[in-house]
Design an enzyme around this catalytic site. Structure first.
Site, PDB file in Angstrom:
ATOM      1  N   ASN A  10       1.004  -1.197  -0.060  1.00 58.22           N
ATOM      2  CA  ASN A  10      -0.070  -0.070  -0.003  1.00 58.22           C
ATOM      3  C   ASN A  10       0.853   1.249   0.045  1.00 58.22           C
ATOM      4  O   ASN A  10       1.479   1.708   0.993  1.00 58.22           O
ATOM      5  CB  ASN A  10      -0.890   0.031   1.321  1.00 58.22           C
ATOM      6  CG  ASN A  10      -1.653   1.498   1.476  1.00 58.22           C
ATOM      7  OD1 ASN A  10      -1.755   2.196   0.600  1.00 58.22           O
ATOM      8  ND2 ASN A  10      -2.159   1.548   2.731  1.00 58.22           N
ATOM      9  N   LYS A  12       0.226   4.320  -0.156  1.00 65.33           N
ATOM     10  CA  LYS A  12      -0.568   5.380   0.383  1.00 65.33           C
ATOM     11  C   LYS A  12      -0.295   6.538  -0.556  1.00 65.33           C
ATOM     12  O   LYS A  12      -0.384   6.580  -1.745  1.00 65.33           O
ATOM     13  CB  LYS A  12       0.192   5.719   1.873  1.00 65.33           C
ATOM     14  CG  LYS A  12       0.034   4.525   2.800  1.00 65.33           C
ATOM     15  CD  LYS A  12       0.159   4.736   4.191  1.00 65.33           C
ATOM     16  CE  LYS A  12       0.315   3.542   4.961  1.00 65.33           C
ATOM     17  NZ  LYS A  12      -0.084   3.816   6.177  1.00 65.33           N
ATOM     18  N   HIS A  96      -9.616   0.712   4.843  1.00 60.38           N
ATOM     19  CA  HIS A  96      -8.434   0.961   5.633  1.00 60.38           C
ATOM     20  C   HIS A  96      -8.422   1.913   6.902  1.00 60.38           C
ATOM     21  O   HIS A  96      -9.370   2.648   6.722  1.00 60.38           O
ATOM     22  CB  HIS A  96      -7.236   1.469   4.496  1.00 60.38           C
ATOM     23  CG  HIS A  96      -5.737   1.654   5.124  1.00 60.38           C
ATOM     24  ND1 HIS A  96      -5.450   2.517   6.086  1.00 60.38           N
ATOM     25  CD2 HIS A  96      -4.764   0.832   5.051  1.00 60.38           C
ATOM     26  CE1 HIS A  96      -4.222   2.431   6.348  1.00 60.38           C
ATOM     27  NE2 HIS A  96      -3.952   1.212   5.749  1.00 60.38           N
ATOM     28  N   GLU A  98      -6.908   4.255   7.850  1.00 63.26           N
ATOM     29  CA  GLU A  98      -6.851   5.579   7.627  1.00 63.26           C
ATOM     30  C   GLU A  98      -8.045   6.332   7.000  1.00 63.26           C
ATOM     31  O   GLU A  98      -8.321   7.448   7.155  1.00 63.26           O
ATOM     32  CB  GLU A  98      -5.626   5.866   6.618  1.00 63.26           C
ATOM     33  CG  GLU A  98      -4.304   5.736   7.733  1.00 63.26           C
ATOM     34  CD  GLU A  98      -3.163   5.312   6.843  1.00 63.26           C
ATOM     35  OE1 GLU A  98      -3.098   5.393   5.801  1.00 63.26           O
ATOM     36  OE2 GLU A  98      -2.207   4.797   7.574  1.00 63.26           O
ATOM     37  N   GLU A 168      -5.285  -5.401  10.375  1.00 60.80           N
ATOM     38  CA  GLU A 168      -4.413  -4.318  10.866  1.00 60.80           C
ATOM     39  C   GLU A 168      -4.877  -3.702  12.051  1.00 60.80           C
ATOM     40  O   GLU A 168      -5.784  -2.771  12.205  1.00 60.80           O
ATOM     41  CB  GLU A 168      -4.747  -3.370   9.485  1.00 60.80           C
ATOM     42  CG  GLU A 168      -4.286  -3.977   8.243  1.00 60.80           C
ATOM     43  CD  GLU A 168      -3.587  -3.100   7.255  1.00 60.80           C
ATOM     44  OE1 GLU A 168      -2.585  -3.058   6.720  1.00 60.80           O
ATOM     45  OE2 GLU A 168      -4.231  -1.773   6.983  1.00 60.80           O
ATOM     46  N   GLY A 174       2.078   2.060  10.681  1.00 61.58           N
ATOM     47  CA  GLY A 174       2.814   3.497  10.521  1.00 61.58           C
ATOM     48  C   GLY A 174       3.534   3.774  11.780  1.00 61.58           C
ATOM     49  O   GLY A 174       4.114   4.887  11.890  1.00 61.58           O
ATOM     50  N   SER A 213       3.201  -2.125  10.064  1.00 58.54           N
ATOM     51  CA  SER A 213       4.553  -2.082  10.256  1.00 58.54           C
ATOM     52  C   SER A 213       5.339  -3.227  10.028  1.00 58.54           C
ATOM     53  O   SER A 213       6.428  -3.605  10.625  1.00 58.54           O
ATOM     54  CB  SER A 213       4.984  -1.467  11.983  1.00 58.54           C
ATOM     55  OG  SER A 213       4.515  -0.406  12.086  1.00 58.54           O
TER      56      SER A 213
END
Ligand code: PEP
Length: 252
Positions: A10, A12, A96, A98, A168, A174, A213
């Site tokens: 990904n 991003k 996701h 985010e 996740e 991150g 991560s």
């Protein structure tokens, strides 16, 4: 029959035409001898055409990071599943964290996006996972059940079986904090057991990725767990050597 390994990058909101070319060339050469592992890169919309032209004919597939729940019409700024399919996308990330936290996407909208993707033969990579506060108040299983239920209610359990799930934990995305292989495995096993309550067949066949991560140094041990079929990788997917090491750690 065993589940094949799967690694998705990904990117991003990162990239440029020049930088992407180097990265994509490295991914193609790092995956030449791959067998029985799917490798996908999910890139920003403006770079999908470039990605398609570099990856076409290689072992690597490509996809989007988000998709509209709508098919077409007056939805300024949105991109439909049909458009992603037009550019050869075979996968798209939905839900996701985010998107959920920064852009307010709730379980219902995520489920609609999931369904829209499948209606255009794009496989959704459905992200689920708990925040740190939810983990600390022992709500992990309940939160994930609600995230899965929204999709099962709208699209059905068989549709979920035609997707890829990514666990996740939000606290590991991150942040440099990876869930230990034991923590990740226990949540993956829980997800599979939960799905088995709807369909043993779906539970056995659906690929469940770990994301949070993951690096070249941590991938092999994570992916060696019984219920972890690969990874959804953010930061490390932008580093060719790390990403190649992660792919090499996937089950063949
Ligand atoms: C992600 O964006 O899905 C992700 C897992 O990011 P990172 O690997 O950087 O934690």
């Amino acid at each position: 029959m065993g589940r094949a390994g799967f690694v998705a990058g990904n990117w991003k909101m990162h990239g440029s035409l020049v930088r992407n070319q180097e990265l994509l060339d490295a991914v193609v050469s790092g995956t030449r001898s791959l067998q029985n592992v799917s490798c996908v890169v999910c890139v920003p919309y403006p770079y999908i055409a470039q990605t398609q032209s570099v990856l076409e004919g290689s072992h690597v597939l490509w996809g989007g990071q988000n998709v509209s729940q709508y098919h077409h019409g007056a939805y300024t700024g949105e991109v439909s599943a049909d458009m992603l399919a037009d550019l050869g996308c075979r996968y798209v990330i939905v839900g996701h964290s985010e998107r959920r936290t920064l852009f307010g996407e709730g379980n219902q909208v995520v489920a609609e996006k999931f369904r829209a993707a499948q209606e255009h033969s794009i496989t959704p990579i459905l992200c689920v996972g708990e925040t740190l506060a939810q983990r600390e108040s022992d709500e992990t299983e309940q939160v994930i059940a609600m995230q899965l239920d929204a999709v099962i209610d709208l699209a059905g359990i068989e549709a979920l079986g035609q997707s890829v799930i990514a666990y996740e934990p939000v606290w590991a995305i991150g942040t440099g904090k990876t869930a230990t292989p034991e923590i990740a495995q226990s949540v993956h096993a829980h997800i599979r057991a939960y799905l088995a309550g709807f369909s043993a067949d779906v539970a056995a066949k659906v690929q469940i990725l770990y994301g949070g991560s993951v690096t070249g140094a941590t991938a092999a041990e994570l992916f060696g767990q019984a219920d972890i079929d690969g990874g959804l990788v953010g930061g490390a997917s932008l580093k060719p050597e790390d990403f190649a090491q992660i792919i090499a750690g996937a089950k063949q």
